[in-house]
Scaffold this motif. Structure first.
Motif, mmCIF file in Angstrom:
data_model
loop_
_atom_site.group_PDB
_atom_site.id
_atom_site.type_symbol
_atom_site.label_atom_id
_atom_site.label_comp_id
_atom_site.label_asym_id
_atom_site.label_seq_id
_atom_site.Cartn_x
_atom_site.Cartn_y
_atom_site.Cartn_z
ATOM 1 N N HIS A 198 35.101 41.823 15.791
ATOM 2 C CA HIS A 198 35.802 41.543 15.259
ATOM 3 C C HIS A 198 35.491 40.039 15.068
ATOM 4 O O HIS A 198 33.657 39.101 15.570
ATOM 5 C CB HIS A 198 36.809 41.457 15.224
ATOM 6 N N ASP A 199 36.252 38.949 15.325
ATOM 7 C CA ASP A 199 36.268 37.137 15.479
ATOM 8 C C ASP A 199 35.888 36.490 16.797
ATOM 9 O O ASP A 199 35.800 37.300 17.803
ATOM 10 C CB ASP A 199 37.386 36.929 14.776
ATOM 11 N N HIS A 244 42.851 39.303 7.583
ATOM 12 C CA HIS A 244 41.894 38.290 8.667
ATOM 13 C C HIS A 244 41.328 37.703 8.625
ATOM 14 O O HIS A 244 42.554 36.393 8.006
ATOM 15 C CB HIS A 244 40.453 39.560 7.499
ATOM 16 N N SER A 245 40.748 37.261 9.217
ATOM 17 C CA SER A 245 39.956 35.709 9.678
ATOM 18 C C SER A 245 41.096 34.579 9.228
ATOM 19 O O SER A 245 40.999 33.348 8.657
ATOM 20 C CB SER A 245 39.411 35.426 8.509
ATOM 21 N N TYR A 273 31.621 39.854 6.499
ATOM 22 C CA TYR A 273 32.756 40.310 7.451
ATOM 23 C C TYR A 273 33.231 38.599 7.523
ATOM 24 O O TYR A 273 34.752 38.260 7.431
ATOM 25 C CB TYR A 273 32.235 40.413 8.483
ATOM 26 N N ASP A 274 31.554 37.843 8.262
ATOM 27 C CA ASP A 274 32.355 36.962 8.253
ATOM 28 C C ASP A 274 31.043 35.315 7.691
ATOM 29 O O ASP A 274 30.411 35.590 7.436
ATOM 30 C CB ASP A 274 32.055 36.493 10.084
ATOM 31 N N GLY A 292 31.078 39.009 14.274
ATOM 32 C CA GLY A 292 32.390 37.539 14.176
ATOM 33 C C GLY A 292 30.626 36.592 14.362
ATOM 34 O O GLY A 292 29.805 37.333 14.894
ATOM 35 N N GLY A 336 36.965 36.383 5.834
ATOM 36 C CA GLY A 336 35.729 35.774 6.411
ATOM 37 C C GLY A 336 36.055 33.740 5.494
ATOM 38 O O GLY A 336 36.229 33.682 4.682
ATOM 39 N N GLY A 385 41.363 39.402 13.106
ATOM 40 C CA GLY A 385 40.867 38.348 13.112
ATOM 41 C C GLY A 385 41.804 37.154 13.970
ATOM 42 O O GLY A 385 42.647 37.272 15.377
#
Length: 389
Positions: free
Chosen positions: A155-156, A255-256, A357-358, A61, A296, A205
Protein backbone atom coordinates in the motif's frame (compact mmCIF):
# COMPACT_ATOMS: atom_id res chain seq x y z
CA UNK A 1 -3.97 -6.72 -17.21
CA UNK A 2 -7.01 -7.58 -19.31
CA UNK A 3 -7.94 -3.95 -19.97
CA UNK A 4 -7.58 -2.95 -23.61
CA UNK A 5 -6.17 0.55 -24.02
CA UNK A 6 -8.27 1.20 -27.14
CA UNK A 7 -11.52 0.02 -25.53
CA UNK A 8 -11.04 1.62 -22.12
CA UNK A 9 -12.81 4.91 -21.49
CA UNK A 10 -10.43 7.22 -19.61
CA UNK A 11 -12.35 10.41 -20.41
CA UNK A 12 -12.11 13.27 -17.93
CA UNK A 13 -13.00 16.90 -17.29
CA UNK A 14 -11.24 19.50 -15.15
CA UNK A 15 -11.67 22.94 -13.66
CA UNK A 16 -10.65 25.77 -15.97
CA UNK A 17 -8.17 27.18 -13.45
CA UNK A 18 -6.00 24.06 -13.14
CA UNK A 19 -3.64 24.50 -16.13
CA UNK A 20 -2.63 27.94 -14.86
CA UNK A 21 -2.30 26.67 -11.27
CA UNK A 22 -0.03 23.78 -12.24
CA UNK A 23 2.03 25.99 -14.55
CA UNK A 24 2.46 28.71 -11.93
CA UNK A 25 3.59 26.18 -9.30
CA UNK A 26 5.69 24.28 -11.87
CA UNK A 27 4.25 20.94 -10.76
CA UNK A 28 2.52 17.92 -12.19
CA UNK A 29 0.83 14.90 -10.60
CA UNK A 30 1.32 11.16 -10.67
CA UNK A 31 -1.50 8.97 -9.37
CA UNK A 32 -2.48 5.32 -9.43
CA UNK A 33 -5.61 3.31 -10.15
CA UNK A 34 -5.26 -0.39 -9.31
CA UNK A 35 -8.73 -1.00 -10.77
CA UNK A 36 -7.78 0.52 -14.14
CA UNK A 37 -4.24 -0.91 -13.95
CA UNK A 38 -2.67 2.46 -14.71
CA UNK A 39 -0.08 4.90 -13.44
CA UNK A 40 -1.31 8.30 -14.64
CA UNK A 41 0.45 11.63 -15.14
CA UNK A 42 -1.45 14.91 -14.96
CA UNK A 43 0.53 17.40 -17.03
CA UNK A 44 0.01 20.80 -18.63
CA UNK A 45 1.46 23.39 -20.98
CA UNK A 46 -0.42 26.12 -19.13
CA UNK A 47 -3.26 26.18 -21.66
CA UNK A 48 -4.83 22.76 -21.23
CA UNK A 49 -4.53 19.73 -18.97
CA UNK A 50 -3.54 16.27 -20.28
CA UNK A 51 -3.55 12.91 -18.53
CA UNK A 52 -1.04 10.33 -19.75
CA UNK A 53 -1.58 6.64 -18.93
CA UNK A 54 0.98 3.88 -18.31
CA UNK A 55 -0.10 0.26 -17.80
CA UNK A 56 1.11 -1.67 -14.73
CA UNK A 57 -0.21 -4.68 -12.78
CA UNK A 58 -2.09 -3.34 -9.74
CA UNK A 59 -0.25 -0.03 -9.24
CA UNK A 60 -0.60 1.21 -5.65
CA UNK A 61 1.71 3.36 -3.48
CA UNK A 62 3.78 6.24 -4.86
CA UNK A 63 6.57 8.36 -3.43
CA UNK A 64 8.81 11.04 -4.89
CA UNK A 65 12.50 11.45 -4.00
CA UNK A 66 15.20 13.88 -5.09
CA UNK A 67 16.27 11.29 -7.66
CA UNK A 68 12.90 10.25 -9.09
CA UNK A 69 9.64 8.40 -8.59
CA UNK A 70 9.00 5.05 -6.87
CA UNK A 71 5.94 2.87 -7.55
CA UNK A 72 4.64 -0.19 -5.72
CA UNK A 73 2.84 -2.79 -7.87
CA UNK A 74 1.47 -6.33 -7.61
CA UNK A 75 4.83 -8.01 -6.86
CA UNK A 76 7.43 -5.29 -7.48
CA UNK A 77 8.74 -1.93 -6.35
CA UNK A 78 9.92 0.03 -9.40
CA UNK A 79 12.28 3.02 -9.28
CA UNK A 80 12.09 5.58 -12.08
CA UNK A 81 15.19 7.78 -12.16
CA UNK A 82 14.76 11.36 -13.31
CA UNK A 83 17.16 11.68 -16.24
CA UNK A 84 16.51 14.96 -18.03
CA UNK A 85 19.70 14.39 -20.04
CA UNK A 86 17.56 12.01 -22.12
CA UNK A 87 15.06 14.68 -23.16
CA UNK A 88 16.70 15.29 -26.53
CA UNK A 89 16.87 11.57 -27.30
CA UNK A 90 13.25 10.79 -26.40
CA UNK A 91 12.08 13.64 -28.63
CA UNK A 92 13.52 11.86 -31.67
CA UNK A 93 12.14 8.70 -33.32
CA UNK A 94 13.51 5.38 -32.07
CA UNK A 95 14.78 3.14 -34.89
CA UNK A 96 13.49 -0.41 -34.98
CA UNK A 97 15.71 -2.91 -33.22
CA UNK A 98 16.95 -4.45 -36.49
CA UNK A 99 18.75 -1.15 -37.19
CA UNK A 100 20.55 -1.25 -33.85
CA UNK A 101 24.11 -2.47 -34.53
CA UNK A 102 24.50 -3.72 -30.94
CA UNK A 103 21.28 -5.79 -30.95
CA UNK A 104 21.68 -9.56 -31.35
CA UNK A 105 19.94 -11.23 -34.28
CA UNK A 106 16.96 -13.27 -33.13
CA UNK A 107 17.10 -15.61 -36.12
CA UNK A 108 20.02 -16.98 -38.11
CA UNK A 109 18.49 -16.71 -41.59
CA UNK A 110 17.47 -13.52 -43.41
CA UNK A 111 13.96 -14.74 -44.24
CA UNK A 112 13.05 -15.31 -40.62
CA UNK A 113 14.54 -11.97 -39.61
CA UNK A 114 12.54 -10.19 -42.33
CA UNK A 115 9.35 -11.86 -41.13
CA UNK A 116 10.14 -10.70 -37.60
CA UNK A 117 10.57 -7.12 -38.88
CA UNK A 118 7.21 -7.27 -40.67
CA UNK A 119 5.46 -8.49 -37.52
CA UNK A 120 6.74 -5.49 -35.59
CA UNK A 121 5.79 -3.16 -38.44
CA UNK A 122 2.15 -4.26 -38.07
CA UNK A 123 2.15 -3.86 -34.27
CA UNK A 124 0.44 -0.47 -33.81
CA UNK A 125 1.31 -0.15 -30.12
CA UNK A 126 4.97 -0.93 -30.77
CA UNK A 127 5.10 1.53 -33.67
CA UNK A 128 3.49 4.22 -31.51
CA UNK A 129 6.24 3.83 -28.91
CA UNK A 130 8.91 4.34 -31.57
CA UNK A 131 7.58 7.85 -32.21
CA UNK A 132 9.02 10.93 -30.48
CA UNK A 133 7.39 11.90 -27.20
CA UNK A 134 5.39 15.11 -27.01
CA UNK A 135 7.57 18.15 -27.71
CA UNK A 136 6.24 19.78 -24.53
CA UNK A 137 7.85 17.12 -22.28
CA UNK A 138 10.21 18.78 -19.78
CA UNK A 139 11.24 15.84 -17.55
CA UNK A 140 12.09 12.18 -18.18
CA UNK A 141 11.59 9.44 -15.58
CA UNK A 142 13.15 6.22 -16.87
CA UNK A 143 13.02 2.78 -15.27
CA UNK A 144 16.23 2.25 -13.36
CA UNK A 145 15.68 -0.70 -11.00
CA UNK A 146 13.10 -3.08 -9.59
CA UNK A 147 12.81 -5.05 -6.37
CA UNK A 148 10.60 -8.14 -6.25
CA UNK A 149 8.67 -8.34 -2.99
CA UNK A 150 6.14 -10.98 -3.93
CA UNK A 151 2.44 -10.29 -3.39
CA UNK A 152 2.65 -8.48 -0.05
CA UNK A 153 -0.40 -6.34 -0.94
CA UNK A 154 1.77 -3.24 -0.88
CA UNK A 155 0.00 0.00 0.00
CA UNK A 156 1.64 3.31 1.03
CA UNK A 157 5.39 3.78 0.48
CA UNK A 158 7.73 6.58 1.51
CA UNK A 159 11.48 7.26 1.54
CA UNK A 160 13.00 7.75 5.00
CA UNK A 161 16.27 7.62 6.92
CA UNK A 162 16.52 3.83 6.53
CA UNK A 163 15.66 3.89 2.83
CA UNK A 164 12.27 2.94 1.46
CA UNK A 165 9.49 2.14 3.93
CA UNK A 166 6.52 0.14 2.67
CA UNK A 167 3.17 -0.82 4.13
CA UNK A 168 3.07 -4.61 3.92
CA UNK A 169 -0.65 -5.28 4.29
CA UNK A 170 -0.42 -9.04 3.80
CA UNK A 171 1.91 -9.42 6.80
CA UNK A 172 0.30 -6.57 8.82
CA UNK A 173 3.60 -4.73 9.25
CA UNK A 174 5.82 -1.90 8.10
CA UNK A 175 8.85 -3.10 6.16
CA UNK A 176 12.03 -1.83 4.59
CA UNK A 177 13.70 -3.18 1.47
CA UNK A 178 16.88 -5.26 1.19
CA UNK A 179 17.98 -6.95 -2.07
CA UNK A 180 18.69 -10.17 -0.13
CA UNK A 181 15.08 -10.53 1.03
CA UNK A 182 11.51 -10.07 -0.17
CA UNK A 183 11.15 -7.51 2.63
CA UNK A 184 12.53 -6.73 6.09
CA UNK A 185 9.79 -6.38 8.76
CA UNK A 186 10.40 -3.44 11.10
CA UNK A 187 7.17 -2.76 13.04
CA UNK A 188 3.74 -4.25 13.60
CA UNK A 189 0.66 -2.89 15.42
CA UNK A 190 0.52 -3.80 19.13
CA UNK A 191 -2.56 -5.98 18.64
CA UNK A 192 -0.90 -8.20 15.98
CA UNK A 193 0.83 -11.16 17.67
CA UNK A 194 2.88 -12.57 14.77
CA UNK A 195 3.89 -12.04 11.15
CA UNK A 196 1.78 -14.16 8.83
CA UNK A 197 0.39 -13.38 5.33
CA UNK A 198 -3.25 -13.10 6.39
CA UNK A 199 -3.99 -9.36 6.10
CA UNK A 200 -5.37 -9.43 9.63
CA UNK A 201 -6.14 -5.75 10.30
CA UNK A 202 -5.68 -4.25 6.82
CA UNK A 203 -2.82 -1.97 7.73
CA UNK A 204 -2.76 0.37 4.72
CA UNK A 205 -1.67 3.99 5.30
CA UNK A 206 1.61 5.44 6.58
CA UNK A 207 3.29 8.79 7.02
CA UNK A 208 6.84 9.60 8.11
CA UNK A 209 8.05 12.41 10.36
CA UNK A 210 11.72 13.41 10.26
CA UNK A 211 12.45 10.32 8.16
CA UNK A 212 10.87 7.81 10.58
CA UNK A 213 7.41 6.16 10.55
CA UNK A 214 5.06 8.35 12.58
CA UNK A 215 1.42 7.34 11.99
CA UNK A 216 -0.42 4.49 10.27
CA UNK A 217 -4.04 3.62 9.53
CA UNK A 218 -5.76 0.24 9.83
CA UNK A 219 -9.28 -0.99 9.13
CA UNK A 220 -9.47 -2.87 12.43
CA UNK A 221 -7.68 -4.29 15.48
CA UNK A 222 -8.50 -7.90 14.62
CA UNK A 223 -6.01 -10.78 14.71
CA UNK A 224 -7.84 -13.27 12.50
CA UNK A 225 -7.26 -13.58 8.77
CA UNK A 226 -9.21 -10.88 6.92
CA UNK A 227 -11.77 -10.62 9.72
CA UNK A 228 -12.06 -6.92 8.93
CA UNK A 229 -13.98 -7.83 5.76
CA UNK A 230 -16.91 -9.07 7.86
CA UNK A 231 -16.63 -6.48 10.61
CA UNK A 232 -18.64 -3.49 11.73
CA UNK A 233 -18.23 -0.37 9.61
CA UNK A 234 -16.37 1.66 12.26
CA UNK A 235 -13.44 -0.39 13.50
CA UNK A 236 -10.63 1.61 11.85
CA UNK A 237 -7.75 3.28 13.68
CA UNK A 238 -5.05 5.92 13.45
CA UNK A 239 -1.95 4.72 15.33
CA UNK A 240 1.02 6.68 16.66
CA UNK A 241 3.92 4.39 15.69
CA UNK A 242 6.54 5.82 18.07
CA UNK A 243 4.23 5.58 21.08
CA UNK A 244 2.75 2.28 19.81
CA UNK A 245 -0.65 3.67 20.71
CA UNK A 246 -4.04 4.06 19.03
CA UNK A 247 -4.85 7.78 19.00
CA UNK A 248 -8.08 7.72 16.97
CA UNK A 249 -10.52 4.81 16.79
CA UNK A 250 -14.04 4.21 15.48
CA UNK A 251 -13.04 5.14 11.92
CA UNK A 252 -14.56 3.76 8.72
CA UNK A 253 -11.89 2.44 6.34
CA UNK A 254 -9.26 5.18 6.96
CA UNK A 255 -6.40 5.75 4.49
CA UNK A 256 -3.52 8.04 3.57
CA UNK A 257 -2.23 9.72 6.76
CA UNK A 258 0.05 12.66 5.91
CA UNK A 259 2.18 14.65 8.38
CA UNK A 260 2.09 18.35 7.51
CA UNK A 261 2.82 21.44 9.61
CA UNK A 262 2.55 19.60 12.92
CA UNK A 263 -0.75 17.91 12.07
CA UNK A 264 -1.84 14.55 10.68
CA UNK A 265 -4.26 14.78 7.77
CA UNK A 266 -5.95 11.53 6.78
CA UNK A 267 -8.85 10.19 4.74
CA UNK A 268 -11.87 9.03 6.70
CA UNK A 269 -12.66 7.18 3.51
CA UNK A 270 -15.83 5.33 4.40
CA UNK A 271 -17.72 8.57 5.07
CA UNK A 272 -16.11 10.62 2.30
CA UNK A 273 -14.15 12.96 4.57
CA UNK A 274 -10.69 14.42 4.99
CA UNK A 275 -9.88 14.71 8.71
CA UNK A 276 -7.12 16.43 10.66
CA UNK A 277 -5.68 15.02 13.90
CA UNK A 278 -3.95 17.47 16.26
CA UNK A 279 -1.26 15.59 18.26
CA UNK A 280 -0.90 18.39 20.79
CA UNK A 281 -4.56 18.25 21.87
CA UNK A 282 -5.65 14.80 20.70
CA UNK A 283 -8.59 16.36 18.86
CA UNK A 284 -9.77 15.41 15.37
CA UNK A 285 -11.63 17.76 13.05
CA UNK A 286 -13.34 17.33 9.69
CA UNK A 287 -11.85 19.68 7.12
CA UNK A 288 -13.77 18.49 4.04
CA UNK A 289 -16.70 16.29 3.05
CA UNK A 290 -16.39 15.16 -0.54
CA UNK A 291 -18.64 13.23 -2.99
CA UNK A 292 -16.76 9.94 -2.95
CA UNK A 293 -14.53 7.45 -1.14
CA UNK A 294 -11.55 9.61 -0.16
CA UNK A 295 -8.14 7.96 -0.62
CA UNK A 296 -4.75 9.37 -1.60
CA UNK A 297 -3.34 12.70 -0.38
CA UNK A 298 -0.39 14.90 -1.24
CA UNK A 299 0.21 18.50 -0.20
CA UNK A 300 2.01 21.43 -1.82
CA UNK A 301 2.20 24.42 0.52
CA UNK A 302 -1.41 25.13 1.48
CA UNK A 303 -2.83 23.16 -1.47
CA UNK A 304 -4.03 19.62 -0.77
CA UNK A 305 -4.70 17.09 -3.54
CA UNK A 306 -7.21 14.38 -2.54
CA UNK A 307 -8.20 11.30 -4.53
CA UNK A 308 -11.86 10.28 -4.79
CA UNK A 309 -13.24 6.89 -5.81
CA UNK A 310 -16.75 5.82 -6.72
CA UNK A 311 -18.83 3.51 -4.55
CA UNK A 312 -18.41 -0.08 -5.61
CA UNK A 313 -19.79 -3.54 -5.03
CA UNK A 314 -17.08 -4.69 -2.65
CA UNK A 315 -16.20 -8.13 -1.36
CA UNK A 316 -16.26 -6.55 2.09
CA UNK A 317 -19.34 -7.97 3.82
CA UNK A 318 -19.96 -4.74 5.74
CA UNK A 319 -19.38 -2.06 3.07
CA UNK A 320 -18.35 1.49 3.82
CA UNK A 321 -20.94 4.04 4.90
CA UNK A 322 -20.36 5.97 1.67
CA UNK A 323 -22.60 3.36 0.01
CA UNK A 324 -25.49 4.50 2.19
CA UNK A 325 -25.31 8.11 1.00
CA UNK A 326 -27.75 9.39 -1.56
CA UNK A 327 -26.58 10.80 -4.86
CA UNK A 328 -23.77 10.03 -7.25
CA UNK A 329 -20.23 9.44 -6.04
CA UNK A 330 -17.29 10.69 -8.07
CA UNK A 331 -13.86 9.53 -9.17
CA UNK A 332 -11.06 12.04 -9.59
CA UNK A 333 -8.79 14.44 -7.76
CA UNK A 334 -10.10 17.34 -5.69
CA UNK A 335 -7.99 20.36 -4.65
CA UNK A 336 -8.51 21.92 -1.20
CA UNK A 337 -7.11 25.21 0.05
CA UNK A 338 -5.99 24.40 3.61
CA UNK A 339 -6.12 28.07 4.58
CA UNK A 340 -9.94 28.01 4.49
CA UNK A 341 -10.70 24.31 3.70
CA UNK A 342 -12.50 25.24 0.49
CA UNK A 343 -12.48 23.17 -2.71
CA UNK A 344 -10.64 25.20 -5.37
CA UNK A 345 -10.54 22.76 -8.29
CA UNK A 346 -11.12 19.22 -9.45
CA UNK A 347 -10.38 16.59 -12.07
CA UNK A 348 -13.28 14.19 -12.72
CA UNK A 349 -13.32 10.88 -14.57
CA UNK A 350 -16.45 9.97 -16.53
CA UNK A 351 -15.35 6.58 -17.85
CA UNK A 352 -13.63 3.47 -16.51
CA UNK A 353 -11.37 5.00 -13.86
CA UNK A 354 -13.49 4.22 -10.79
CA UNK A 355 -10.84 3.69 -8.09
CA UNK A 356 -7.87 5.90 -7.24
CA UNK A 357 -5.29 4.82 -4.67
CA UNK A 358 -2.36 7.24 -4.30
CA UNK A 359 -1.21 10.68 -5.44
CA UNK A 360 2.29 12.16 -5.68
CA UNK A 361 3.32 15.69 -6.65
CA UNK A 362 6.19 15.95 -9.13
CA UNK A 363 8.14 19.17 -8.57
CA UNK A 364 9.91 21.30 -11.18
CA UNK A 365 8.09 19.73 -14.11
CA UNK A 366 4.78 20.55 -15.76
CA UNK A 367 4.92 17.96 -18.55
CA UNK A 368 6.77 14.78 -17.45
CA UNK A 369 7.20 11.51 -19.31
CA UNK A 370 7.69 8.03 -17.80
CA UNK A 371 9.58 5.32 -19.69
CA UNK A 372 8.16 2.08 -18.33
CA UNK A 373 10.11 -1.24 -18.08
CA UNK A 374 8.60 -2.74 -21.25
CA UNK A 375 9.15 0.35 -23.41
CA UNK A 376 11.43 -0.24 -26.44
CA UNK A 377 13.43 2.87 -25.50
CA UNK A 378 14.81 0.93 -22.54
CA UNK A 379 16.99 -0.84 -25.12
CA UNK A 380 19.43 1.99 -25.77
CA UNK A 381 18.67 5.04 -23.63
CA UNK A 382 21.72 5.01 -21.38
CA UNK A 383 22.86 7.20 -18.50
CA UNK A 384 26.22 6.65 -16.83
CA UNK A 385 29.07 8.59 -15.23
CA UNK A 386 32.38 9.12 -16.96
CA UNK A 387 35.22 6.63 -16.75
CA UNK A 388 37.28 7.05 -13.59
CA UNK A 389 41.03 7.37 -13.94
Amino acid sequence: MTDNVELADFSYTYSDNLPAVFKHLNISLAFTSYQAGRLMLVRTDGESLEINFKEFPRPMGLTVTDQGLILGTFTQIIHFQREDRLLTQIKHPLPDIHKDVTAPRVFNDDEANQEDIEIRAKDEEYQRKLQPVDARVDACFITRSSHYTGMINIHDIEWGNAGLWVVNSSFSCLSTVDPAYSFVPQWKPPFIDKLTPEDRCHLNGMTLRDGEPAYVTTFSQFENAKQWRDSDKRTGTLIDVKRNEIVVSGLSMPHSPRWHNGKVYFCHSGVGQVNCYHPDTGETEVIAELPGFTRGIDIYGSLMFVGLSRRRNSDVSAPALINEKEGETCSGIWLINLENNEVVGQISFQGNVDQIYDIAILNNTCFPEVIEPSHPRMRNHFCHPGLTT
